[in-house]
Design an enzyme around this catalytic site. Structure first.
Site, PDB file in Angstrom:
ATOM      1  N   ASP A 182     -31.459  -2.591   8.498  1.00 27.56           N
ATOM      2  CA  ASP A 182     -32.033  -1.690   9.520  1.00 27.56           C
ATOM      3  C   ASP A 182     -31.205  -1.679  10.791  1.00 27.56           C
ATOM      4  O   ASP A 182     -31.735  -1.635  11.912  1.00 27.56           O
ATOM      5  CB  ASP A 182     -33.479  -2.089   9.844  1.00 27.56           C
ATOM      6  CG  ASP A 182     -34.413  -1.874   8.664  1.00 27.56           C
ATOM      7  OD1 ASP A 182     -34.212  -0.902   7.917  1.00 27.56           O
ATOM      8  OD2 ASP A 182     -35.331  -2.696   8.487  1.00 27.56           O
ATOM      9  N   VAL A 183     -29.892  -1.724  10.617  1.00 28.17           N
ATOM     10  CA  VAL A 183     -28.964  -1.692  11.741  1.00 28.17           C
ATOM     11  C   VAL A 183     -28.064  -0.465  11.588  1.00 28.17           C
ATOM     12  O   VAL A 183     -27.575  -0.172  10.490  1.00 28.17           O
ATOM     13  CB  VAL A 183     -28.081  -2.956  11.777  1.00 28.17           C
ATOM     14  CG1 VAL A 183     -27.039  -2.853  12.889  1.00 28.17           C
ATOM     15  CG2 VAL A 183     -28.942  -4.197  11.973  1.00 28.17           C
ATOM     16  N   TYR A 193       4.105 -20.551   4.463  1.00 23.63           N
ATOM     17  CA  TYR A 193       2.681 -20.351   4.730  1.00 23.63           C
ATOM     18  C   TYR A 193       2.133 -21.499   5.562  1.00 23.63           C
ATOM     19  O   TYR A 193       1.459 -21.294   6.583  1.00 23.63           O
ATOM     20  CB  TYR A 193       1.951 -20.231   3.395  1.00 23.63           C
ATOM     21  CG  TYR A 193       0.453 -20.023   3.469  1.00 23.63           C
ATOM     22  CD1 TYR A 193      -0.087 -18.867   3.997  1.00 23.63           C
ATOM     23  CD2 TYR A 193      -0.422 -20.979   2.948  1.00 23.63           C
ATOM     24  CE1 TYR A 193      -1.457 -18.652   4.024  1.00 23.63           C
ATOM     25  CE2 TYR A 193      -1.793 -20.781   2.970  1.00 23.63           C
ATOM     26  CZ  TYR A 193      -2.310 -19.627   3.512  1.00 23.63           C
ATOM     27  OH  TYR A 193      -3.664 -19.424   3.533  1.00 23.63           O
ATOM     28  N   ALA A 233     -12.299 -17.331  -3.926  1.00 25.15           N
ATOM     29  CA  ALA A 233     -12.308 -16.323  -4.988  1.00 25.15           C
ATOM     30  C   ALA A 233     -12.330 -14.924  -4.382  1.00 25.15           C
ATOM     31  O   ALA A 233     -13.389 -14.421  -4.003  1.00 25.15           O
ATOM     32  CB  ALA A 233     -13.507 -16.528  -5.895  1.00 25.15           C
ATOM     33  N   GLY A 277      -7.609 -10.542  -3.933  1.00 26.59           N
ATOM     34  CA  GLY A 277      -6.237 -10.866  -3.563  1.00 26.59           C
ATOM     35  C   GLY A 277      -5.761 -12.165  -4.177  1.00 26.59           C
ATOM     36  O   GLY A 277      -4.591 -12.298  -4.565  1.00 26.59           O
ATOM     37  N   LYS A 324       0.737 -21.203   9.383  1.00 28.58           N
ATOM     38  CA  LYS A 324      -0.690 -21.449   9.619  1.00 28.58           C
ATOM     39  C   LYS A 324      -0.913 -22.692  10.486  1.00 28.58           C
ATOM     40  O   LYS A 324      -1.866 -22.736  11.278  1.00 28.58           O
ATOM     41  CB  LYS A 324      -1.428 -21.579   8.289  1.00 28.58           C
ATOM     42  CG  LYS A 324      -1.605 -20.259   7.554  1.00 28.58           C
ATOM     43  CD  LYS A 324      -2.562 -19.320   8.287  1.00 28.58           C
ATOM     44  CE  LYS A 324      -2.995 -18.161   7.408  1.00 28.58           C
ATOM     45  NZ  LYS A 324      -4.012 -17.302   8.042  1.00 28.58           N
TER      46      LYS A 324
END
Length: 266
Positions: free
Chosen positions: A60-61, A164, A198, A201, A168
């Site tokens: 309800d938004v 990576y 999961a 990608g 990060k």
């Protein structure tokens, strides 16, 4: 009880798919009045926008969604995403940096180009979106919240994640630095170290880099302590909590959100 994101304007990079989309949908369910999502594909962005609107309607938004098509690896696109959000909604209350590079490379086989890709998407883009969002919050004299999606691999990671991990880990440091610098502006900045998750990608990553077959997810899930990989909707709930007033004064925290414990051994 007041919804966690009631009347907030939220910008989510990587918000057209996977975890970013789950976060945008959770923000809408929790009352966000405006959600901006950033992705590279216009058709995917429009589909995601409709899903976010539907999530709001289910609670309800009425959530206005701004899909921004941008290649964040290109100079100026991160800044444009923030500027377009402010132009449309007048402000940014909360920012989530969920976009990032996850391609593989070891210390020995990573090229300068691959390293640059990771540094651009995993440090430079969050730096520039944070810069724009914080500047807007300070200009208005308003509090705000930022959440950076980091990774459990920042603790060290696998050998094939060298660029990576480097990028990060840098984002974790940036998160703490910015949180300290802007604590008296009442801008709370935190990071979430997510574990193996999961997402569509991740399925592509497993098939592309690790030769996984169609049964990889069931096999991987069975080997985890909780019998499943991290779920985007569960992570999204944690993100929305950290963006909301319900998380209190917490800032500068890098939170491990995983079922494995760094530094613990059998």
């Amino acid at each position: 009880m007041r919804a966690l994101m009631q009347d907030r304007v939220v910008l989510v990079t990587g918000g057209t798919q996977g975890l970013g989309l789950a976060i945008a949908q959770a923000a809408a369910r929790e009352g966000a009045s405006g959600v901006a999502i950033v992705g590279r594909n216009a058709e995917k962005a429009e589909r995601a926008a409709e899903g976010i609107r539907a999530s709001g309607r289910d609670a309800d938004v009425t959530t206005e969604v701004l899909p921004i098509v941008a290649d964040l690896g290109v100079d100026g696109e991160a800044e444009r995403a923030v500027a377009e959000t402010i132009a449309r909604f007048g402000r940014v209350d909360s920012l989530v940096n969920a976009a990032g590079a996850t391609s593989r490379g070891t210390l020995l086989d990573t090229t300068r180009e691959l390293l640059t890709e990771h540094l651009t998407l995993n440090i430079t883009v969050p730096f520039m979106t944070m810069q724009g969002a914080v500047a807007d919050m300070r200009r208005r004299g308003a509090p705000g919240t930022i959440l950076n999606i980091i990774t459990m691999s920042m603790h060290g990671g696998q050998p094939y994640l060298a660029p990576y991990v480097a990028s990060k880990a840098g984002l974790a440091g940036l998160t703490k630095n910015a949180a300290f610098a802007h604590r008296f502006d009442r801008i709370r900045i935190n990071g979430l170290n997510i574990g193996w998750t999961a997402t569509p990608g991740e399925a592509v990553t497993q098939q592309t880099f690790h030769g996984a077959d169609d049964g990889w997810l069931a096999e991987a899930s069975a080997a985890q302590p909780m019998g499943k990989l991290g779920q985007p909707d569960e992570i999204a709930d944690a993100v929305v909590f950290l963006l909301s007033e319900r998380s209190g004064v917490v800032t500068g925290s890098i939170i491990d959100w995983d079922q494995n414990v760094p530094g613990a051994y059998e």
